[in-house]
Design a protein around this motif. Structure first.
Motif, PDB file in Angstrom:
ATOM      1  N   GLN A 172      14.116 -27.816  44.931  1.00  0.00           N
ATOM      2  CA  GLN A 172      13.997 -27.080  43.674  1.00  0.00           C
ATOM      3  C   GLN A 172      14.668 -27.844  42.539  1.00  0.00           C
ATOM      4  N   GLY A 211      18.760 -25.032  40.806  1.00  0.00           N
ATOM      5  CA  GLY A 211      18.109 -24.058  41.672  1.00  0.00           C
ATOM      6  C   GLY A 211      18.905 -23.789  42.932  1.00  0.00           C
ATOM      7  N   SER A 212      18.207 -23.427  43.981  1.00  0.00           N
ATOM      8  CA  SER A 212      18.884 -23.055  45.225  1.00  0.00           C
ATOM      9  C   SER A 212      18.643 -24.045  46.363  1.00  0.00           C
ATOM     10  N   ASN A 272      12.737 -28.999  39.269  1.00  0.00           N
ATOM     11  CA  ASN A 272      13.198 -28.547  37.951  1.00  0.00           C
ATOM     12  C   ASN A 272      13.508 -29.725  37.029  1.00  0.00           C
ATOM     13  N   CYS A 311      24.135 -26.911  37.402  1.00  0.00           N
ATOM     14  CA  CYS A 311      24.074 -25.504  37.010  1.00  0.00           C
ATOM     15  C   CYS A 311      22.878 -24.865  37.725  1.00  0.00           C
ATOM     16  N   PRO A 312      22.948 -23.577  37.999  1.00  0.00           N
ATOM     17  CA  PRO A 312      21.868 -22.916  38.741  1.00  0.00           C
ATOM     18  C   PRO A 312      20.494 -23.043  38.086  1.00  0.00           C
ATOM     19  N   ASP A 313      20.435 -23.015  36.746  1.00  0.00           N
ATOM     20  CA  ASP A 313      19.136 -23.113  36.068  1.00  0.00           C
ATOM     21  C   ASP A 313      18.443 -24.442  36.313  1.00  0.00           C
ATOM     22  N   VAL A 314      19.208 -25.496  36.447  1.00  0.00           N
ATOM     23  CA  VAL A 314      18.647 -26.828  36.663  1.00  0.00           C
ATOM     24  C   VAL A 314      18.540 -27.132  38.152  1.00  0.00           C
TER      25      VAL A 314
END
Length: 82
Positions: free
Chosen positions: A70, A65-66, A74, A60-63
């Motif tokens: 990252q 990142g990009s 994270n 998921c993007p929250d975990v």
């Protein structure tokens, strides 16, 4: 979000308490899983011996990142606060 192939952050940063083939006591945080190949791909992906905790992890993007770095940062931070 689809997993970024070759990232491997979820196979390095977190501790895993359940047995993993080749790591019968699980793995500590920050230690590369023995089932992660040279291209940072899981050798157990899709196999029944893959730990349930790994199977249930979803990118998921929250975990994640990009970037791979990252994601590693994270997940390391999440590991440290839990």
């Amino acid at each position: 979000m689809e997993c970024r192939l070759g990232c491997g952050a979820c196979c390095i940063a977190p501790s895993i308490s359940s047995p993993i083939p080749g790591m019968p006591n699980g793995k500590p945080a920050g230690v590369r899983c023995v089932q992660l190949n040279d291209e940072n791909l899981c050798k157990l992906f899709g196999k029944p011996e893959r730990p349930k905790v790994c199977h249930h992890f979803k990118a998921c993007p929250d975990v994640c990142g990009s970037s791979n770095q990252q994601a590693l940062d994270n997940i390391t931070e999440l590991e440290n606060i839990t």
